[in-house]
Design a protein around this motif. Sequence first.
Motif, PDB file in Angstrom:
ATOM      1  N   SER A 513      87.779  61.168  35.941  1.00 26.20           N
ATOM      2  CA  SER A 513      88.593  60.116  35.319  1.00 26.20           C
ATOM      3  C   SER A 513      88.857  58.995  36.324  1.00 26.20           C
ATOM      4  CB  SER A 513      89.907  60.689  34.799  1.00 26.20           C
ATOM      5  OG  SER A 513      90.577  61.336  35.840  1.00 26.20           O
ATOM      6  N   THR A 514      88.971  59.370  37.597  1.00 27.54           N
ATOM      7  CA  THR A 514      89.194  58.361  38.626  1.00 27.54           C
ATOM      8  C   THR A 514      87.962  57.468  38.779  1.00 27.54           C
ATOM      9  OG1 THR A 514      90.462  60.067  39.715  1.00 27.54           O
ATOM     10  CG2 THR A 514      90.165  58.034  40.930  1.00 27.54           C
ATOM     11  N   TYR A 519      85.399  52.143  37.914  1.00 27.73           N
ATOM     12  CA  TYR A 519      84.565  51.210  37.138  1.00 27.73           C
ATOM     13  C   TYR A 519      85.407  50.054  36.592  1.00 27.73           C
ATOM     14  CZ  TYR A 519      80.403  54.251  36.954  1.00 27.73           C
ATOM     15  OH  TYR A 519      79.302  54.989  37.263  1.00 27.73           O
ATOM     16  N   SER A 520      86.555  50.395  36.023  1.00 24.29           N
ATOM     17  CA  SER A 520      87.313  49.328  35.365  1.00 24.29           C
ATOM     18  C   SER A 520      87.948  48.390  36.384  1.00 24.29           C
ATOM     19  CB  SER A 520      88.340  49.896  34.392  1.00 24.29           C
ATOM     20  OG  SER A 520      89.338  50.572  35.097  1.00 24.29           O
ATOM     21  N   ALA A 523      85.138  46.180  37.774  1.00 20.45           N
ATOM     22  CA  ALA A 523      84.691  45.200  36.771  1.00 20.45           C
ATOM     23  C   ALA A 523      85.706  44.066  36.686  1.00 20.45           C
ATOM     24  CB  ALA A 523      84.507  45.873  35.414  1.00 20.45           C
ATOM     25  N   THR A 524      86.987  44.431  36.714  1.00 20.46           N
ATOM     26  CA  THR A 524      88.043  43.426  36.606  1.00 20.46           C
ATOM     27  C   THR A 524      88.078  42.501  37.812  1.00 20.46           C
ATOM     28  OG1 THR A 524      89.289  45.222  35.614  1.00 20.46           O
ATOM     29  CG2 THR A 524      90.480  43.182  36.000  1.00 20.46           C
ATOM     30  N   LYS A 525      87.801  43.078  38.991  1.00 16.26           N
ATOM     31  CA  LYS A 525      87.924  42.297  40.224  1.00 16.26           C
ATOM     32  C   LYS A 525      86.775  41.320  40.425  1.00 16.26           C
ATOM     33  CE  LYS A 525      91.316  44.589  42.699  1.00 16.26           C
ATOM     34  NZ  LYS A 525      92.562  43.911  42.420  1.00 16.26           N
ATOM     35  N   GLN A 526      85.752  41.381  39.598  1.00 16.65           N
ATOM     36  CA  GLN A 526      84.633  40.449  39.754  1.00 16.65           C
ATOM     37  C   GLN A 526      85.144  39.021  39.706  1.00 16.65           C
ATOM     38  OE1 GLN A 526      81.441  41.155  40.495  1.00 16.65           O
ATOM     39  NE2 GLN A 526      82.249  43.226  40.744  1.00 16.65           N
ATOM     40  N   ILE A 527      84.468  38.184  40.473  1.00 11.50           N
ATOM     41  CA  ILE A 527      84.969  36.831  40.685  1.00 11.50           C
ATOM     42  C   ILE A 527      84.683  35.926  39.486  1.00 11.50           C
ATOM     43  CG2 ILE A 527      82.957  35.837  41.841  1.00 11.50           C
ATOM     44  CD1 ILE A 527      85.022  35.010  44.073  1.00 11.50           C
ATOM     45  N   VAL A 536      78.363  45.141  34.871  1.00 12.67           N
ATOM     46  CA  VAL A 536      78.559  46.118  33.794  1.00 12.67           C
ATOM     47  C   VAL A 536      77.215  46.464  33.147  1.00 12.67           C
ATOM     48  CG1 VAL A 536      79.615  46.498  31.536  1.00 12.67           C
ATOM     49  CG2 VAL A 536      80.962  45.501  33.378  1.00 12.67           C
ATOM     50  N   SER A 537      76.332  45.481  33.023  1.00 11.46           N
ATOM     51  CA  SER A 537      75.048  45.814  32.408  1.00 11.46           C
ATOM     52  C   SER A 537      74.176  46.645  33.362  1.00 11.46           C
ATOM     53  CB  SER A 537      74.335  44.566  31.883  1.00 11.46           C
ATOM     54  OG  SER A 537      73.693  43.907  32.929  1.00 11.46           O
ATOM     55  N   ASP A 538      74.313  46.418  34.688  1.00 11.30           N
ATOM     56  CA  ASP A 538      73.621  47.281  35.656  1.00 11.30           C
ATOM     57  C   ASP A 538      74.079  48.731  35.500  1.00 11.30           C
ATOM     58  OD1 ASP A 538      72.229  45.169  36.717  1.00 11.30           O
ATOM     59  OD2 ASP A 538      73.442  44.980  38.535  1.00 11.30           O
TER      60      ASP A 538
END
Length: 551
Positions: A513-514, A519-520, A523-527, A536-538
């Motif tokens: 779960s961690t 992942y989330s 994904a959120t921290k992407q600039i 995310v697609s990778d």
Amino acid sequence: AAASSGGLIAYADSGSDAAVEKPQLPPRKKVVVLGTGWGGTTFLRNLDSRLYDVQVISPRNYFAFTPLLPSVTSGTVEPRSIVEPIRRILEKKGGEIKFWEAECFKIDPQSKKIHCRSNVGTNLEGNGEFSVDYDYLVIAVGARTNTFNTPGVVENCHFLKEVEDAQKIRRSVMDCFERASLPFLNEEERKKNLHFVVVGGGPTGVEFASSLHDFVTEDLSKLYPSIQHLVKISLIEAADHILTMFDKRITNFAEDKFGRDGIDVKTGYKVVKVSKDAITMQNPATGDISVPYGMAVWSTGIGTRPFVVEFMKQIGQANRRVLATDEWLRVRECDGVYAIGDCATINQRKVMEDISEIFRVADKDKSGTLTVKEIQDILDDIYVRYPQVQLYLKSKQMNGIADLVRSAKGDAEKESMELNIAEFKKALALVDSQVKFLPATAQVASQQGQYLARCFNKMKDAEENPEGPIRIRGEGRHRFLPFRYRHLGQFAPLGGEQTAAQLPGDWISIGHSTQWLWYSVYATKQISWHTRMLVVSDWTRRFIFGRDSSC
Ligand code: FAD
Ligand code: MG
Ligand code: MG
Ligand code: MG
Ligand code: MG
């Protein structure tokens, strides 16, 4: 008719209504930013670039999302998914900021000039050199890998700092597998080529080792079935454990998991030499041992860049290891120069240096002694200026300054609760032991970039209100608080879709779960939405088709 406002907008002639002139702005101060990594980019994104004439200098014209570099080594994520062109970031700011792709090689703080060299073009002299004036300089050049002068490391080991490094590692892993498959090798030689060594049991080394293990077991084992049993991954760490910056539970879990995965964790071993074919390490019990290897990644130690070392000599910091700033991120004794991120460290002011001044300010009634209430009144300011006091109270499980006073007074507690200066010194004598250095992380660099940009956005106020030795509440308008780091937690991906996390409040979480939390968060921290989509697609592609092993 308009009256002159005395502000930025002045009316030339109050008699005629057609005579409204363009506002006469004073020339904007020149801000020069060195580096487009975590610190520099975050600073630029948060800076109000209308207030300054901004120039950015970096040998790389892109920002790289370093936490995903280990994923690039195994092909889980593509290199282009983790980089964002700096010009695209600057374009979003209205296109006023200038960028020069060049490397700074000298800072001249006397004449407020920096000297740079382009690596893509040359000038009339044929050397590509130019200089740039600044009013404010933000040094955000990061660190370089430190080999501790271990012989052979530079020549024979890979580093994992830049996107190119990750690409090279990926290619090298594939080369090792192809070499080990060649018909003319014997078993020993195949084994040697398939021995992957990672030096350094910190977060990066651990993550790289586990992602390599996943790559080998999940993908390469299918493509190289006849040699997969010869693969060995070793992780060498000089300390007694890996991931020492994490909670014991995470360290134990990681060591156990690596044990089950067949990753050979060698703790207590120091690498002393690397040659083309073998890596030599030292352990007090076993002495020197040499092991053949196919590929080695050096992932330990950070060092100061040579031109920063030169700069430190110029400004009287020759005896320091890392460029020091004050808590406002200003380089001491160096007008207009700031430093953030991995290239700098904050030199936290000690309570003991200011103890008499603190006493004087606290003693409002000038009685020559402090009551608990007098101390209590300036306590918040002390906490802001000297965070180590709060850390000390916490470490001693004290509930507040009254406890500290009581401990200083000892048995005389009933007599009086007032402290003279000697007793006050005694009470606070040990708090400076709690001064903490911040880790070299993206989290620290980006928070510093954001903090500094906010200070720059309000600089005018700050110049009118320089800070005192301690901040006294209610005084001054926009006096900046010192930089304060907020730790948001740290992840340690351990492979097999399992991650450990240590979150604020010592909240530990380990497992599948961690991994989803990881992942989330990443994904959120992407600039930008662009890189977010690519990453995310990778990940999705990897889930469906596995990793790409062609290269
Ligand atoms: P950098 O980001 O290194 O940027 C330095 C910039 O300066 C670069 O643009 C460089 O090109 C430029 N530069 C270099 N020399 C010059 C020069 N002479 N003149 C001008 N410009 C120059 N941190 C985390 O918090 N979480 C993680 O999960 C994490 N994972 C990591 C994984 C890896 C593989 C690595 C290598 C690091 C990781 N880090 C992580 C650490 C993080 O990347 C660094 O702490 C962070 O990049 C520091 O930011 P910075 O701006 O100080 O330096
Ligand atoms: Mg930077
Ligand atoms: Mg970076
Ligand atoms: Mg730092
Ligand atoms: Mg008093």
